[in-house]
Design an enzyme around this catalytic site. Structure first.
Site: not given
Ligand code: PGA
Length: 254
Positions: A12-14, A97, A99, A169, A175, A215, A236-237
């Site tokens: 997930n590149w956001k 998600h 966010e 999640e 993050g 994470s 994500g990251g």
């Molecule tokens: P993260 O994000 O791996 O950076 O913790 C996961 C996500 O938001 O899907």
């Protein structure tokens, strides 16, 4: 417990990567994951869907989106419709998600409408659920997961939900570099699967792919995937670098 669920790893590149950066990433990643037994999904920014889907055609990488609107079309300035994503080459869409829930105030009932729209248009939904730190501290994790799952997927039959992927999640793990331990994640995955079984039957629940997200890094991916109810990862990251994402994809489930 034996089951025949595939392993699905989603990046997930956001709000990261231009078209040029995204295309270069897919070209570099493709040969590194070609032999992996895991399915490889990348949720890229809207602007990069078309170009990356073209490059990904001859690879095992599947391109998708990170959000969409619930309407088929209409006067919704700045929004994007499922059929536009589909035409651009997206095969799946991340919905709900944390966010989106937190920053953009998306509710379970709104997410439910999006899931329905995605299914009507033939986009595979990845539905995200998860408790906040406060909710966990107040022992509300089970309650939150149960209401997020049942309300976000309300009125849909097991047959309609056949393509669904669920992603657990925990918000406190996103993050933060504070991933859930494999045991902790397993416990919640088992719980999510039991809720799904209760609502849609045990056969559907047994076949449902449930990803863990929060994470995930190359050094914890394998231990998470070894858990019986963790069928994939939402990253994500660590999906922003070819090196770390390819390492995660290649941490095989045994
Ligand atoms: P993260 O994000 O791996 O950076 O913790 C996961 C996500 O938001 O899907």
């Amino acid at each position: 417990m034996s089951h025949s669920r595939p392993t699905v790893i989603t990046g997930n590149w956001k709000m990261y990567k231009t078209i040029d950066e995204a295309v270069r990433f897919v070209k570099e990643l493709a040969p590194l994951v070609q032999e992996s037994t895991a399915q490889v999904y990348l949720a890229v920014p809207f602007t990069a869907i078309h170009a990356t889907a073209e490059v990904a055609k001859s690879t095992k990488i599947v391109i998708g989106a990170q959000n969409m609107n619930d309407a088929s079309e209409g006067a919704f300035t700045g929004e994007i419709a499922a059929r536009m994503l589909k035409e651009a080459g997206a095969k799946f869409v991340i919905l709900g998600h944390s966010e989106r829930r937190k920053i953009f105030h998306e509710t379970n009932s709104f997410i439910n409408k999006k899931v329905k729209r995605a299914l009507i248009e033939g986009l595979q939904p990845i539905l995200c659920v998860g408790e906040t730190k406060e909710e966990r501290e107040q022992n509300k994790t089970a309650e939150v997961l149960e209401s997020q799952i049942s309300q976000s997927l309300a009125d849909l039959s097991a047959e309609q939900l056949a393509s669904l992927i669920l992603a657990y999640e925990p918000v406190w793990a996103i993050g933060t570099d504070l991933a859930a331990t494999p045991e902790m994640a397993q416990k919640e995955h088992e719980f999510c699967r039991s809720i799904v079984a209760k609502n849609w039957g045990s056969d559907f629940a047994e076949h449902l792919v449930i990803q863990y997200g929060g994470s995930v890094k190359p050094d914890n991916a394998k231990a998470l995937l070894e858990q019986p109810d963790i069928d994939g990862l939402l990253v994500g990251g660590a999906s922003l670098s070819v090196d770390s994402f390819s390492k995660i994809v290649n941490s095989q489930k045994i």
